[in-house]
Design a protein around this motif. Structure first.
Motif, PDB file in Angstrom:
ATOM      1  N   ARG A  89       0.744  -0.968  -0.140  1.00 60.25           N
ATOM      2  CA  ARG A  89      -0.050  -0.082  -0.079  1.00 60.25           C
ATOM      3  C   ARG A  89       0.860   1.525   0.002  1.00 60.25           C
ATOM      4  O   ARG A  89       0.733   2.688  -1.137  1.00 60.25           O
ATOM      5  N   LEU A  90       1.709   1.332   0.905  1.00 57.32           N
ATOM      6  CA  LEU A  90       2.730   2.299   0.980  1.00 57.32           C
ATOM      7  C   LEU A  90       3.610   2.574  -0.589  1.00 57.32           C
ATOM      8  O   LEU A  90       3.514   3.719  -1.148  1.00 57.32           O
ATOM      9  N   GLY A  91       3.900   1.559  -1.283  1.00 58.42           N
ATOM     10  CA  GLY A  91       4.369   1.525  -2.670  1.00 58.42           C
ATOM     11  C   GLY A  91       3.962   1.783  -4.013  1.00 58.42           C
ATOM     12  O   GLY A  91       4.467   2.873  -4.419  1.00 58.42           O
ATOM     13  N   ALA A  92       2.267   1.598  -3.138  1.00 59.68           N
ATOM     14  CA  ALA A  92       1.188   2.709  -3.902  1.00 59.68           C
ATOM     15  C   ALA A  92       0.841   3.340  -3.765  1.00 59.68           C
ATOM     16  O   ALA A  92       0.755   4.570  -4.868  1.00 59.68           O
ATOM     17  N   GLY A 107      -5.735   9.780  -2.430  1.00 55.23           N
ATOM     18  CA  GLY A 107      -6.670  10.552  -1.115  1.00 55.23           C
ATOM     19  C   GLY A 107      -6.368   9.021  -0.611  1.00 55.23           C
ATOM     20  O   GLY A 107      -7.171   8.823   0.829  1.00 55.23           O
ATOM     21  N   TYR A 108      -7.208   8.388  -1.169  1.00 61.52           N
ATOM     22  CA  TYR A 108      -7.851   6.935  -1.418  1.00 61.52           C
ATOM     23  C   TYR A 108      -6.912   6.083  -0.136  1.00 61.52           C
ATOM     24  O   TYR A 108      -6.734   5.425   0.975  1.00 61.52           O
ATOM     25  N   LEU A 109      -5.558   6.073  -0.817  1.00 66.52           N
ATOM     26  CA  LEU A 109      -4.803   5.397  -0.577  1.00 66.52           C
ATOM     27  C   LEU A 109      -3.561   6.011   1.324  1.00 66.52           C
ATOM     28  O   LEU A 109      -3.663   5.231   2.317  1.00 66.52           O
ATOM     29  N   VAL A 110      -3.992   6.936   1.546  1.00 66.22           N
ATOM     30  CA  VAL A 110      -3.600   8.142   2.909  1.00 66.22           C
ATOM     31  C   VAL A 110      -4.788   7.096   3.316  1.00 66.22           C
ATOM     32  O   VAL A 110      -4.673   7.011   4.595  1.00 66.22           O
ATOM     33  N   LEU A 111      -5.694   7.427   3.510  1.00 62.22           N
ATOM     34  CA  LEU A 111      -6.780   7.302   4.190  1.00 62.22           C
ATOM     35  C   LEU A 111      -7.311   5.211   4.577  1.00 62.22           C
ATOM     36  O   LEU A 111      -7.539   5.137   5.539  1.00 62.22           O
ATOM     37  N   SER A 112      -6.226   4.970   3.772  1.00 65.42           N
ATOM     38  CA  SER A 112      -6.539   3.156   3.916  1.00 65.42           C
ATOM     39  C   SER A 112      -5.217   3.011   4.799  1.00 65.42           C
ATOM     40  O   SER A 112      -5.538   1.677   5.262  1.00 65.42           O
ATOM     41  N   LEU A 113      -4.450   3.867   4.912  1.00 62.40           N
ATOM     42  CA  LEU A 113      -3.614   2.674   5.601  1.00 62.40           C
ATOM     43  C   LEU A 113      -3.860   2.688   7.164  1.00 62.40           C
ATOM     44  O   LEU A 113      -3.174   1.674   7.544  1.00 62.40           O
ATOM     45  N   PRO A 114      -4.734   3.422   8.540  1.00 61.82           N
ATOM     46  CA  PRO A 114      -4.666   3.330   9.120  1.00 61.82           C
ATOM     47  C   PRO A 114      -5.984   1.914   9.456  1.00 61.82           C
ATOM     48  O   PRO A 114      -5.430   0.912  10.241  1.00 61.82           O
ATOM     49  N   ILE A 115      -6.648   1.767   8.391  1.00 63.70           N
ATOM     50  CA  ILE A 115      -7.360   0.355   8.158  1.00 63.70           C
ATOM     51  C   ILE A 115      -6.661  -1.018   8.210  1.00 63.70           C
ATOM     52  O   ILE A 115      -6.780  -1.976   8.464  1.00 63.70           O
ATOM     53  N   SER A 116      -5.273  -0.579   7.349  1.00 60.19           N
ATOM     54  CA  SER A 116      -3.929  -1.833   7.452  1.00 60.19           C
ATOM     55  C   SER A 116      -3.620  -2.032   8.393  1.00 60.19           C
ATOM     56  O   SER A 116      -3.700  -3.205   8.561  1.00 60.19           O
ATOM     57  N   ILE A 117      -3.347  -0.607   9.360  1.00 51.95           N
ATOM     58  CA  ILE A 117      -2.471  -1.050  10.584  1.00 51.95           C
ATOM     59  C   ILE A 117      -3.634  -1.992  11.549  1.00 51.95           C
ATOM     60  O   ILE A 117      -3.297  -2.491  11.944  1.00 51.95           O
ATOM     61  N   VAL A 118      -5.211  -1.376  11.693  1.00 53.27           N
ATOM     62  CA  VAL A 118      -6.230  -2.033  12.254  1.00 53.27           C
ATOM     63  C   VAL A 118      -5.868  -3.548  11.835  1.00 53.27           C
ATOM     64  O   VAL A 118      -5.618  -4.649  13.091  1.00 53.27           O
ATOM     65  N   ALA A 119      -5.649  -3.906  11.009  1.00 51.56           N
ATOM     66  CA  ALA A 119      -5.832  -5.432   9.805  1.00 51.56           C
ATOM     67  C   ALA A 119      -4.021  -6.248  10.660  1.00 51.56           C
ATOM     68  O   ALA A 119      -4.181  -7.884  10.656  1.00 51.56           O
ATOM     69  N   ILE A 120      -2.958  -5.112  10.931  1.00 55.58           N
ATOM     70  CA  ILE A 120      -2.087  -6.107  11.391  1.00 55.58           C
ATOM     71  C   ILE A 120      -2.212  -6.067  12.704  1.00 55.58           C
ATOM     72  O   ILE A 120      -2.051  -7.427  13.432  1.00 55.58           O
ATOM     73  N   VAL A 121      -2.758  -5.077  13.421  1.00 53.38           N
ATOM     74  CA  VAL A 121      -3.335  -5.503  15.236  1.00 53.38           C
ATOM     75  C   VAL A 121      -4.082  -6.528  15.441  1.00 53.38           C
ATOM     76  O   VAL A 121      -4.041  -7.349  16.241  1.00 53.38           O
ATOM     77  N   PRO A 166     -11.812  -5.266   8.306  1.00 51.23           N
ATOM     78  CA  PRO A 166     -11.437  -4.247   7.366  1.00 51.23           C
ATOM     79  C   PRO A 166     -11.206  -5.119   6.564  1.00 51.23           C
ATOM     80  O   PRO A 166     -10.982  -3.988   5.341  1.00 51.23           O
ATOM     81  N   ARG A 167     -10.825  -6.478   6.376  1.00 52.03           N
ATOM     82  CA  ARG A 167      -9.638  -6.882   4.961  1.00 52.03           C
ATOM     83  C   ARG A 167     -11.195  -7.067   3.948  1.00 52.03           C
ATOM     84  O   ARG A 167     -11.261  -6.573   2.942  1.00 52.03           O
ATOM     85  N   ILE A 168     -12.595  -7.341   4.918  1.00 46.20           N
ATOM     86  CA  ILE A 168     -13.727  -6.753   3.517  1.00 46.20           C
ATOM     87  C   ILE A 168     -13.764  -5.592   3.002  1.00 46.20           C
ATOM     88  O   ILE A 168     -13.690  -5.332   1.639  1.00 46.20           O
ATOM     89  N   PHE A 169     -13.379  -4.848   3.936  1.00 43.43           N
ATOM     90  CA  PHE A 169     -13.735  -3.757   3.645  1.00 43.43           C
ATOM     91  C   PHE A 169     -12.894  -2.585   2.974  1.00 43.43           C
ATOM     92  O   PHE A 169     -13.164  -1.695   1.812  1.00 43.43           O
ATOM     93  N   LEU A 170     -11.356  -3.149   2.990  1.00 41.49           N
ATOM     94  CA  LEU A 170      -9.867  -2.733   2.115  1.00 41.49           C
ATOM     95  C   LEU A 170     -10.105  -3.120   0.480  1.00 41.49           C
ATOM     96  O   LEU A 170     -10.181  -3.026  -0.274  1.00 41.49           O
ATOM     97  N   ILE A 171     -11.130  -4.996   0.239  1.00 43.83           N
ATOM     98  CA  ILE A 171     -11.159  -5.811  -0.564  1.00 43.83           C
ATOM     99  C   ILE A 171     -11.752  -4.782  -1.913  1.00 43.83           C
ATOM    100  O   ILE A 171     -11.981  -4.674  -2.669  1.00 43.83           O
ATOM    101  N   ILE A 172     -12.880  -4.490  -1.016  1.00 46.07           N
ATOM    102  CA  ILE A 172     -14.519  -3.047  -1.726  1.00 46.07           C
ATOM    103  C   ILE A 172     -13.685  -2.455  -2.237  1.00 46.07           C
ATOM    104  O   ILE A 172     -13.809  -2.139  -3.408  1.00 46.07           O
ATOM    105  N   LEU A 173     -13.022  -1.074  -1.757  1.00 46.64           N
ATOM    106  CA  LEU A 173     -11.909  -0.167  -1.874  1.00 46.64           C
ATOM    107  C   LEU A 173     -11.241  -0.101  -2.700  1.00 46.64           C
ATOM    108  O   LEU A 173     -11.522   0.750  -3.682  1.00 46.64           O
ATOM    109  N   ASP A 174     -10.541  -1.320  -2.286  1.00 48.83           N
ATOM    110  CA  ASP A 174      -9.849  -1.676  -3.789  1.00 48.83           C
ATOM    111  C   ASP A 174      -9.850  -1.611  -5.111  1.00 48.83           C
ATOM    112  O   ASP A 174      -9.278  -1.513  -6.001  1.00 48.83           O
ATOM    113  N   THR A 175     -11.031  -2.568  -4.824  1.00 49.86           N
ATOM    114  CA  THR A 175     -11.695  -2.772  -6.245  1.00 49.86           C
ATOM    115  C   THR A 175     -12.294  -1.647  -7.324  1.00 49.86           C
ATOM    116  O   THR A 175     -12.045  -1.441  -8.016  1.00 49.86           O
TER     117      THR A 175
END
Length: 197
Positions: A44-47, A96-110, A117-126
């Motif tokens: 996500r950071l690379g994107a 802008g979306y990628l910046v806002l998705s970073l906290p959700i990705s951190i939740v998936a790590i924690v 969080p994964r379903i939310f990321l999959i839908i918005l990533d698509t």
């Protein structure tokens, strides 16, 4: 988690048979799903980096050529092409979306076993994959015309005259396709993490 093992004493002693308890270490929470979540965060950071690079390169694509003298010039810039304007605006939304998705990705790590969080990321990533792909494809078609022209409508290739402009727009398109590939990787990563429990 514990296991009981019967231990028999030797026949020389009159002591009865005893029991020993072995305590196993519990499994580490998260396991491979935590590693997948960390990989998603890194991709996500690379994107985000490739998207910002594409925007900056395209927004700075500008070249002027003198016609008769220095006062009369032909100019090629990204805002001369509606496809390039669409490219910059769309990728700004994607970044802008990628910046806002970073906290959700951190939740998936924690919380690596959390499904929401994964379903939310999959839908918005698509959704944002579609935006990134459409803007990259639109810009790629203009870059192709810049390099090769089109004989039927007599559109001439301009890259012989505007070499710097063509190079910058080509680099921006390549960077945007790196963003598209990153989105595909992120969707696959999160889908695999959802599929295996």
């Amino acid at each position: 988690m514990s296991t009981t093992i019967d231990v028999a004493e030797s026949s020389h002693n009159n002591v009865s048979k005893g029991k020993a308890t072995i305590v196993g270490t519990p499994k580490r929470p998260g396991g491979w799903k935590k590693g997948v979540s960390i990989m998603d965060f890194i991709v996500r950071l690379g994107a985000l980096a490739s998207t910002i690079g594409a925007i900056a390169t395209m927004a700075n694509a500008d070249q002027s050529l003198p016609f008769f003298n220095q006062f009369v010039q032909f100019e090629a810039s990204y805002d001369s092409f509606s496809a390039f304007q669409f490219f910059v605006i769309t990728l700004a939304l994607v970044s802008g979306y990628l910046v806002l998705s970073l906290p959700i990705s951190i939740v998936a790590i924690v919380r690596p076993h959390a499904v929401g969080p994964r379903i939310f990321l999959i839908i918005l990533d698509t959704i944002f994959l579609t935006l990134a792909t459409s803007s990259a494809a639109a810009a790629a078609s203009i870059v192709y015309l810049e390099h090769n022209g089109e004989q039927d409508p007599n559109w001439l290739a301009i890259c012989n005259q505007y070499g710097t402009f063509c190079m910058q727009t080509s680099e921006a398109v390549i960077s945007s396709f790196l963003t598209v590939v990153s989105f595909i990787i992120m969707i696959i990563i999160n889908t695999l993490a959802l599929g295996k429990h």
